[in-house]
Design a protein around this motif. Sequence first.
Motif, PDB file in Angstrom:
ATOM      1  N   LEU A 109      40.839  39.662  38.976  1.00 39.72           N
ATOM      2  CA  LEU A 109      41.982  40.406  38.444  1.00 39.72           C
ATOM      3  C   LEU A 109      43.172  40.173  39.352  1.00 39.72           C
ATOM      4  CD1 LEU A 109      40.680  44.020  37.597  1.00 39.72           C
ATOM      5  CD2 LEU A 109      41.173  42.174  35.996  1.00 39.72           C
ATOM      6  N   LEU A 110      44.349  40.133  38.751  1.00 39.03           N
ATOM      7  CA  LEU A 110      45.591  40.136  39.519  1.00 39.03           C
ATOM      8  C   LEU A 110      46.103  41.562  39.569  1.00 39.03           C
ATOM      9  CD1 LEU A 110      47.448  37.120  37.853  1.00 39.03           C
ATOM     10  CD2 LEU A 110      46.204  37.123  40.033  1.00 39.03           C
ATOM     11  N   GLU A 111      46.632  41.952  40.703  1.00 39.10           N
ATOM     12  CA  GLU A 111      47.277  43.247  40.837  1.00 39.10           C
ATOM     13  C   GLU A 111      48.780  42.992  40.735  1.00 39.10           C
ATOM     14  OE1 GLU A 111      45.496  46.558  43.594  1.00 39.10           O
ATOM     15  OE2 GLU A 111      47.000  45.387  44.681  1.00 39.10           O
ATOM     16  N   VAL A 112      49.425  43.610  39.765  1.00 39.91           N
ATOM     17  CA  VAL A 112      50.827  43.334  39.471  1.00 39.91           C
ATOM     18  C   VAL A 112      51.651  44.600  39.669  1.00 39.91           C
ATOM     19  CG1 VAL A 112      52.431  42.510  37.700  1.00 39.91           C
ATOM     20  CG2 VAL A 112      50.081  41.644  37.740  1.00 39.91           C
ATOM     21  N   ALA A 113      52.767  44.470  40.394  1.00 42.92           N
ATOM     22  CA  ALA A 113      53.678  45.606  40.562  1.00 42.92           C
ATOM     23  C   ALA A 113      54.403  45.846  39.244  1.00 42.92           C
ATOM     24  CB  ALA A 113      54.676  45.309  41.671  1.00 42.92           C
ATOM     25  N   HIS A 114      54.602  47.103  38.911  1.00 48.06           N
ATOM     26  CA  HIS A 114      55.253  47.474  37.660  1.00 48.06           C
ATOM     27  C   HIS A 114      56.479  48.312  37.969  1.00 48.06           C
ATOM     28  CE1 HIS A 114      55.683  49.331  33.652  1.00 48.06           C
ATOM     29  NE2 HIS A 114      55.058  48.263  33.204  1.00 48.06           N
ATOM     30  N   VAL A 115      57.432  48.321  37.062  1.00 49.52           N
ATOM     31  CA  VAL A 115      58.677  49.059  37.247  1.00 49.52           C
ATOM     32  C   VAL A 115      58.427  50.560  37.422  1.00 49.52           C
ATOM     33  CG1 VAL A 115      59.227  49.417  34.803  1.00 49.52           C
ATOM     34  CG2 VAL A 115      61.074  49.167  36.457  1.00 49.52           C
ATOM     35  N   ASP A 116      57.310  51.080  36.890  1.00 47.73           N
ATOM     36  CA  ASP A 116      57.021  52.506  37.013  1.00 47.73           C
ATOM     37  C   ASP A 116      56.354  52.858  38.343  1.00 47.73           C
ATOM     38  OD1 ASP A 116      54.365  51.691  36.707  1.00 47.73           O
ATOM     39  OD2 ASP A 116      54.077  52.674  34.782  1.00 47.73           O
ATOM     40  N   GLY A 117      56.161  51.867  39.206  1.00 42.66           N
ATOM     41  CA  GLY A 117      55.583  52.099  40.523  1.00 42.66           C
ATOM     42  C   GLY A 117      54.067  52.025  40.573  1.00 42.66           C
ATOM     43  N   ARG A 118      53.418  52.016  39.402  1.00 47.40           N
ATOM     44  CA  ARG A 118      51.964  51.922  39.378  1.00 47.40           C
ATOM     45  C   ARG A 118      51.541  50.462  39.380  1.00 47.40           C
ATOM     46  NH1 ARG A 118      49.841  55.211  34.440  1.00 47.40           N
ATOM     47  NH2 ARG A 118      51.281  53.823  33.414  1.00 47.40           N
ATOM     48  N   LYS A 119      50.403  50.188  39.991  1.00 45.75           N
ATOM     49  CA  LYS A 119      49.845  48.844  39.949  1.00 45.75           C
ATOM     50  C   LYS A 119      49.222  48.629  38.582  1.00 45.75           C
ATOM     51  CE  LYS A 119      48.753  48.920  44.808  1.00 45.75           C
ATOM     52  NZ  LYS A 119      47.688  49.057  45.807  1.00 45.75           N
ATOM     53  N   ARG A 120      49.393  47.430  38.055  1.00 46.51           N
ATOM     54  CA  ARG A 120      48.764  47.039  36.792  1.00 46.51           C
ATOM     55  C   ARG A 120      47.742  45.954  37.109  1.00 46.51           C
ATOM     56  NH1 ARG A 120      51.092  49.783  32.263  1.00 46.51           N
ATOM     57  NH2 ARG A 120      52.616  51.106  33.283  1.00 46.51           N
ATOM     58  N   TYR A 121      46.734  45.844  36.278  1.00 47.14           N
ATOM     59  CA  TYR A 121      45.654  44.886  36.491  1.00 47.14           C
ATOM     60  C   TYR A 121      45.628  43.888  35.350  1.00 47.14           C
ATOM     61  CZ  TYR A 121      44.615  48.029  40.215  1.00 47.14           C
ATOM     62  OH  TYR A 121      44.733  48.779  41.360  1.00 47.14           O
ATOM     63  N   ASP A 122      45.686  42.619  35.719  1.00 50.83           N
ATOM     64  CA  ASP A 122      45.821  41.509  34.774  1.00 50.83           C
ATOM     65  C   ASP A 122      44.584  40.614  34.903  1.00 50.83           C
ATOM     66  OD1 ASP A 122      46.539  39.224  33.359  1.00 50.83           O
ATOM     67  OD2 ASP A 122      48.464  38.975  34.352  1.00 50.83           O
ATOM     68  N   PRO A 123      43.796  40.466  33.824  1.00 51.30           N
ATOM     69  CA  PRO A 123      42.600  39.625  33.874  1.00 51.30           C
ATOM     70  C   PRO A 123      42.876  38.130  33.716  1.00 51.30           C
ATOM     71  CG  PRO A 123      42.782  40.601  31.715  1.00 51.30           C
ATOM     72  CD  PRO A 123      43.916  41.159  32.540  1.00 51.30           C
ATOM     73  N   ASN A 124      44.122  37.752  33.477  1.00 49.15           N
ATOM     74  CA  ASN A 124      44.460  36.341  33.283  1.00 49.15           C
ATOM     75  C   ASN A 124      44.651  35.665  34.638  1.00 49.15           C
ATOM     76  OD1 ASN A 124      45.351  33.839  32.526  1.00 49.15           O
ATOM     77  ND2 ASN A 124      47.157  34.556  31.448  1.00 49.15           N
TER      78      ASN A 124
END
Length: 144
Positions: free
Chosen positions: A67-82
């Motif tokens: 998984l990639l951990e991606v910074a989001h504008v809302d401050g929460r980390k998002r998880y990307d399986p690509n």
Amino acid sequence: MQPLVERLRDRRWRLTAQRRVIAEVLAGEHVHLAADEVFDRARAILPEVSLATVYNTLHELVDMGELLEVAHVDGRKRYDPNVEHPHHHLLCVDCGRMLDVHVDDPRLPDGEQHGFELLGVDVTFRARCPDCVGRVAVAALDRV
């Protein structure tokens, strides 16, 4: 893109019922969920899944490179399986929608590396999606 569950089976990673549900929730091309969203969706399928298991599984999958951990504008980390195809992200600053985009990596000139060893590039294009552009236009008309 090979689904996350299949990649984990190929690795012979122990797929408990809880881990499998978490991996299934993360299936799809443009999935960028925060931990609480993963938890809510997993719990709808398997009520006994715990928030601690979601966090532990997400961290383990990031550490494994699944998984990639991606910074989001809302401050929460998002998880990307690509993780199989290098890509960047297109983010709507109004609604938070995030999509994968495949463009050439920007290059950092040698003179701008300041002795750093470049390991990767993460680019997030901030924009407004078509739905939000329409809402902004309608709101502007309503004020007239």
